[in-house]
Design an enzyme around this catalytic site. Structure first.
Site, mmCIF file in Angstrom:
data_model
loop_
_atom_site.group_PDB
_atom_site.id
_atom_site.type_symbol
_atom_site.label_atom_id
_atom_site.label_comp_id
_atom_site.label_asym_id
_atom_site.label_seq_id
_atom_site.Cartn_x
_atom_site.Cartn_y
_atom_site.Cartn_z
ATOM 1 N N GLY A 178 0.623 -1.150 0.062
ATOM 2 C CA GLY A 178 -0.155 -0.139 -0.131
ATOM 3 C C GLY A 178 0.668 1.259 -0.052
ATOM 4 O O GLY A 178 0.356 2.402 0.284
ATOM 5 N N ASN A 182 1.752 2.989 -2.401
ATOM 6 C CA ASN A 182 1.182 3.892 -3.237
ATOM 7 C C ASN A 182 -0.317 4.379 -2.864
ATOM 8 O O ASN A 182 -0.618 5.652 -3.056
ATOM 9 C CB ASN A 182 0.480 3.213 -5.009
ATOM 10 C CG ASN A 182 1.958 3.313 -5.729
ATOM 11 O OD1 ASN A 182 2.324 4.160 -6.366
ATOM 12 N ND2 ASN A 182 2.677 2.038 -5.956
ATOM 13 N N LYS A 241 -5.162 -8.804 -8.382
ATOM 14 C CA LYS A 241 -5.957 -9.622 -9.293
ATOM 15 C C LYS A 241 -6.579 -8.887 -10.492
ATOM 16 O O LYS A 241 -6.876 -7.939 -10.485
ATOM 17 C CB LYS A 241 -7.504 -9.880 -8.271
ATOM 18 C CG LYS A 241 -7.069 -10.730 -6.886
ATOM 19 C CD LYS A 241 -7.092 -12.188 -7.154
ATOM 20 C CE LYS A 241 -7.054 -13.119 -6.189
ATOM 21 N NZ LYS A 241 -6.854 -14.550 -6.388
ATOM 22 N N ILE A 242 -7.297 -9.858 -11.415
ATOM 23 C CA ILE A 242 -7.924 -9.315 -12.702
ATOM 24 C C ILE A 242 -9.317 -9.259 -12.098
ATOM 25 O O ILE A 242 -10.272 -10.008 -11.735
ATOM 26 C CB ILE A 242 -7.387 -10.438 -13.602
ATOM 27 C CG1 ILE A 242 -6.094 -10.439 -13.998
ATOM 28 C CG2 ILE A 242 -8.300 -9.830 -14.932
ATOM 29 C CD1 ILE A 242 -5.611 -11.193 -14.711
ATOM 30 N N HIS A 298 1.153 0.103 -13.483
ATOM 31 C CA HIS A 298 1.828 -1.231 -14.036
ATOM 32 C C HIS A 298 3.324 -0.887 -13.810
ATOM 33 O O HIS A 298 3.823 0.360 -14.442
ATOM 34 C CB HIS A 298 1.263 -1.462 -15.185
ATOM 35 C CG HIS A 298 1.959 -3.092 -15.493
ATOM 36 N ND1 HIS A 298 1.615 -3.974 -15.045
ATOM 37 C CD2 HIS A 298 2.916 -3.308 -16.488
ATOM 38 C CE1 HIS A 298 2.244 -5.162 -15.381
ATOM 39 N NE2 HIS A 298 3.106 -4.540 -16.360
ATOM 40 N N ASN A 337 -5.176 2.062 -13.377
ATOM 41 C CA ASN A 337 -4.227 1.192 -12.905
ATOM 42 C C ASN A 337 -2.821 1.569 -13.001
ATOM 43 O O ASN A 337 -2.630 2.441 -13.812
ATOM 44 C CB ASN A 337 -4.482 -0.068 -13.597
ATOM 45 C CG ASN A 337 -3.369 -1.167 -13.019
ATOM 46 O OD1 ASN A 337 -3.279 -1.485 -11.773
ATOM 47 N ND2 ASN A 337 -2.836 -1.797 -13.874
HETATM 48 C C1 GAR Z 1 3.377 -1.212 -7.528
HETATM 49 O O1 GAR Z 1 4.715 -1.463 -7.735
HETATM 50 C C2 GAR Z 1 2.637 -1.630 -8.548
HETATM 51 O O2 GAR Z 1 3.125 -1.233 -9.878
HETATM 52 C C3 GAR Z 1 2.353 -3.090 -8.800
HETATM 53 O O3 GAR Z 1 2.370 -3.616 -7.437
HETATM 54 C C4 GAR Z 1 3.191 -2.698 -6.706
HETATM 55 C C5 GAR Z 1 2.337 -2.318 -5.226
HETATM 56 O O4 GAR Z 1 2.895 -1.696 -4.363
HETATM 57 N N1 GAR Z 1 1.284 -3.365 -9.469
HETATM 58 C C6 GAR Z 1 1.054 -4.476 -10.326
HETATM 59 O O5 GAR Z 1 2.333 -5.238 -10.533
HETATM 60 C C7 GAR Z 1 -0.178 -4.661 -11.053
HETATM 61 N N2 GAR Z 1 0.115 -5.550 -12.018
HETATM 62 P P1 GAR Z 1 2.421 -0.954 -3.156
HETATM 63 O O6 GAR Z 1 1.200 -1.906 -2.523
HETATM 64 O O7 GAR Z 1 3.505 -0.387 -2.191
HETATM 65 O O8 GAR Z 1 1.765 0.209 -3.485
#
Ligand code: GAR
Length: 185
Positions: free
Chosen positions: A14, A16, A89-90, A107, A105
Site C-alpha cells: 500500500g 502507492n 487480481k484481474i 503497472h 491502474n
Molecule cells: C506497485 O509497484 C505496482 O506497480 C504493482 O504492485 C506494486 C504495489 O506496491 N502492481 C502490479 O504489479 C499490477 N500488475 P504498493 O502496494 O506498495 O503500492
C-alpha cells in the site's frame, strides 16, 4: 473545489495508497479517497485506512457474490473512480462493465512491454536499457487500456530485482499523482 469520490483497491504494502491519500489531503487535489478495498485481509496497506479513518472492505475475489457486494458498496459510497494501486487480481469483464465508470491502474513497466506479472525479472532477462511505470485506464484487456502517464529511468549494470523495484516505485508515486491531476482537475 468539489472533489471526485475515489475507491482504491490494494493487495499488499500500500505504499502507492499512502501517497495517494497524502496527495488527496491537499486542498487542490481533485480526488478524495472515500473507500479502500483489499482482496487480502492481511494487506499491510489496510493500516492506512485505519490511520486516516477511511472505510474499508475485504473483497474475496473468488466468489461472484463478492463482486456484487463490492458493486453495491461502490454505489452506496457514490464512487466515481476506482484506482488500482498494487491490486494483484484481474477484475472480471462483468465487474468492469457493471461499474461502468473510470478505472485506473498502475503497472511497473513501460507498457505495452511486459504486461502481467514478474515484470522486473523479465525486464532484466530481456536486457532492457530502460524501464519504469505506466498509469493507464483499465479495459477488458490485461494492462491494455489507454495510457495516461509513463515514466522511465535507465537501468544500470549493477541493478537487480530489488533495486529496479525500489526505483520504479519512486517513479510510481509521481506518475500516479500526475495522472490523477491530469485526468480529473
Ligand atoms: C506497485 O509497484 C505496482 O506497480 C504493482 O504492485 C506494486 C504495489 O506496491 N502492481 C502490479 O504489479 C499490477 N500488475 P504498493 O502496494 O506498495 O503500492
Amino acid at each position: 473545489m468539489v472533489k471526485k469520490k475515489a475507491c482504491v483497491f490494494i493487495s499488499g504494502r500500500g505504499s502507492n495508497l499512502r501517497k495517494i491519500i497524502l496527495n488527496s489531503n491537499n486542498y487542490n487535489f481533485p480526488l478524495k479517497i472515500n473507500l479502500i478495498i483489499s482482496n487480502n485481509k492481511s494487506a499491510e496497506g489496510l493500516k492506512y485506512a485505519k490511520k486516516w479513518s477511511i472505510p474499508f472492505l475485504i473483497f474475496k475475489n473468488r466468489e461472484l457474490l463478492s463482486e456484487k457486494i463490492v458493486l453495491k458498496k461502490l454505489k452506496d459510497f457514490r464512487i466515481d473512480i476506482i484506482i488500482l494501486a498494487g491490486y494483484m487480481k484481474i477484475l472480471s469483464k462483468k465487474f468492469i462493465r457493471s461499474f461502468g465508470k473510470k478505472i485506473i491502474n498502475i503497472h511497473p513497466s513501460l507498457l505495452p512491454k511486459f504486461k502481467g506479472l514478474n515484470t522486473f525479472e523479465r525486464v532484466l532477462s530481456n536486457k532492457e536499457k530502460k524501464t519504469g511505470c505506466t498509469v493507464h485506464y483499465v479495459n477488458e484487456k490485461l494492462d491494455g487500456g489507454k495510457i495516461i502517464v509513463k515514466k522511465f529511468f535507465y537501468i544500470k549494470k549493477t541493478d537487480n530485482i530489488s533495486t529496479l523495484k525500489r526505483k520504479t516505485q519512486l517513479l510510481e508515486y509521481k506518475a500516479f499523482s500526475e495522472a490523477l491531476i491530469k485526468e480529473f482537475n
